[in-house]
Design a protein around this motif. Structure first.
Motif, mmCIF file in Angstrom:
data_model
loop_
_atom_site.group_PDB
_atom_site.id
_atom_site.type_symbol
_atom_site.label_atom_id
_atom_site.label_comp_id
_atom_site.label_asym_id
_atom_site.label_seq_id
_atom_site.Cartn_x
_atom_site.Cartn_y
_atom_site.Cartn_z
ATOM 1 N N TYR A 62 0.860 5.348 0.497
ATOM 2 C CA TYR A 62 0.187 6.582 0.906
ATOM 3 C C TYR A 62 1.049 7.808 0.609
ATOM 4 O O TYR A 62 0.742 8.903 1.068
ATOM 5 N N ALA B 51 -11.961 1.189 2.889
ATOM 6 C CA ALA B 51 -10.984 0.189 2.445
ATOM 7 C C ALA B 51 -11.678 -1.100 2.040
ATOM 8 O O ALA B 51 -11.334 -1.719 1.027
ATOM 9 N N ILE C 259 -12.666 6.767 -0.412
ATOM 10 C CA ILE C 259 -11.281 6.600 -0.851
ATOM 11 C C ILE C 259 -11.200 6.661 -2.366
ATOM 12 O O ILE C 259 -11.931 5.973 -3.073
ATOM 13 N N TRP D 123 -1.572 -0.871 -3.996
ATOM 14 C CA TRP D 123 -2.758 -0.036 -3.825
ATOM 15 C C TRP D 123 -2.269 1.364 -3.510
ATOM 16 O O TRP D 123 -1.688 1.603 -2.458
ATOM 17 N N VAL E 30 -3.148 4.908 -2.618
ATOM 18 C CA VAL E 30 -4.228 5.731 -2.075
ATOM 19 C C VAL E 30 -3.920 7.188 -2.387
ATOM 20 O O VAL E 30 -2.842 7.690 -2.058
ATOM 21 N N ALA F 20 -0.926 10.557 -0.775
ATOM 22 C CA ALA F 20 -2.300 10.622 -0.264
ATOM 23 C C ALA F 20 -2.572 11.932 0.472
ATOM 24 O O ALA F 20 -1.710 12.467 1.162
ATOM 25 N N ILE G 256 -8.470 10.432 0.892
ATOM 26 C CA ILE G 256 -9.476 9.909 1.815
ATOM 27 C C ILE G 256 -10.162 11.117 2.443
ATOM 28 O O ILE G 256 -9.498 11.951 3.070
ATOM 29 N N SER H 136 -8.396 5.934 -5.235
ATOM 30 C CA SER H 136 -7.120 5.233 -5.318
ATOM 31 C C SER H 136 -6.892 4.643 -6.697
ATOM 32 O O SER H 136 -7.741 4.753 -7.583
ATOM 33 N N SER I 238 -13.338 -0.493 -1.232
ATOM 34 C CA SER I 238 -12.300 -0.447 -2.275
ATOM 35 C C SER I 238 -11.875 -1.848 -2.675
ATOM 36 O O SER I 238 -11.692 -2.141 -3.862
ATOM 37 N N VAL J 187 0.866 -1.172 0.000
ATOM 38 C CA VAL J 187 0.000 0.000 0.000
ATOM 39 C C VAL J 187 0.909 1.229 0.000
ATOM 40 O O VAL J 187 1.955 1.239 0.648
#
Length: 170
Positions: free
Chosen positions: A43, A149, A111, A100, A102, A46, A105, A113, A152, A41
């Motif tokens: 971020y 999440a 979300i 993933w 992101v 993000a 948010i 993404s 998603s 993941v």
């Protein structure tokens, strides 16, 4: 009257598809053949509640503690939806990585993404964009994000299953 109704329905479908998850570039053939991938993941870009991940982690002290639950919600529903076509796990020893990414948010846990399929050498084999999911209605900020999440993961898993079936046929 009937023509107006048909035109209105076509417009509605066009609007729904304009914001639908889609493969922007690359191919899912390698992922379809592999049937498994390591999970990451990201971020790094993000914006979470208007803040960077680092700022949000300072604001919401349980962010780091709840990360395993957020990831488990995403992965659990993704793997449920892909079934036998794909198994994705964090720490898995596999030649491909499903990342993933992101992007945003909001305060409702919605979300925005993307998914990237990455080869061992770091080459991006596929870029799936517009993975948009709604968060929750009630609960804490982190609970709403967990709901986002999970949604998603459902959307990503359903999309991947359809696309992997197609890729195996080609």
């Amino acid at each position: 009257m009937m023509r107006k109704l048909i035109a209105l329905l076509m417009l509605c479908f066009a609007l729904l598809n304009a914001n639908a998850i889609r493969l922007e570039s690359g191919s899912l053939k390698e992922l379809a053949k592999a049937r498994e991938a390591r999970f990451e993941v990201d971020y790094s870009n993000a914006v979470i509640h208007g803040m960077s991940e680092e700022e949000f982690a300072q604001y919401e002290l349980d962010w780091d503690k709840d990360q395993p639950v957020i990831i488990a919600k995403f992965l659990g529903t993704l793997n449920d939806r892909t079934g036998d076509y794909l198994m994705v796990a964090k720490g898995k020893n596999a030649p491909l990585t499903l990342r993933w990414v992101v992007l945003k948010i909001n305060t409702h846990g919605d979300i925005t993404s993307e998914l990237h399929v990455i080869a061992e050498d770091g080459t991006i084999l596929a870029n799936i964009i517009e993975l948009n999911a709604e968060g929750g209605t009630f609960g804490t900020k982190l609970n709403l994000i967990k709901d986002g999440a999970e949604e998603s993961g459902k959307r990503a898993g359903s999309y991947l299953k359809r696309q992997l079936k197609k890729a195996l046929k080609d």
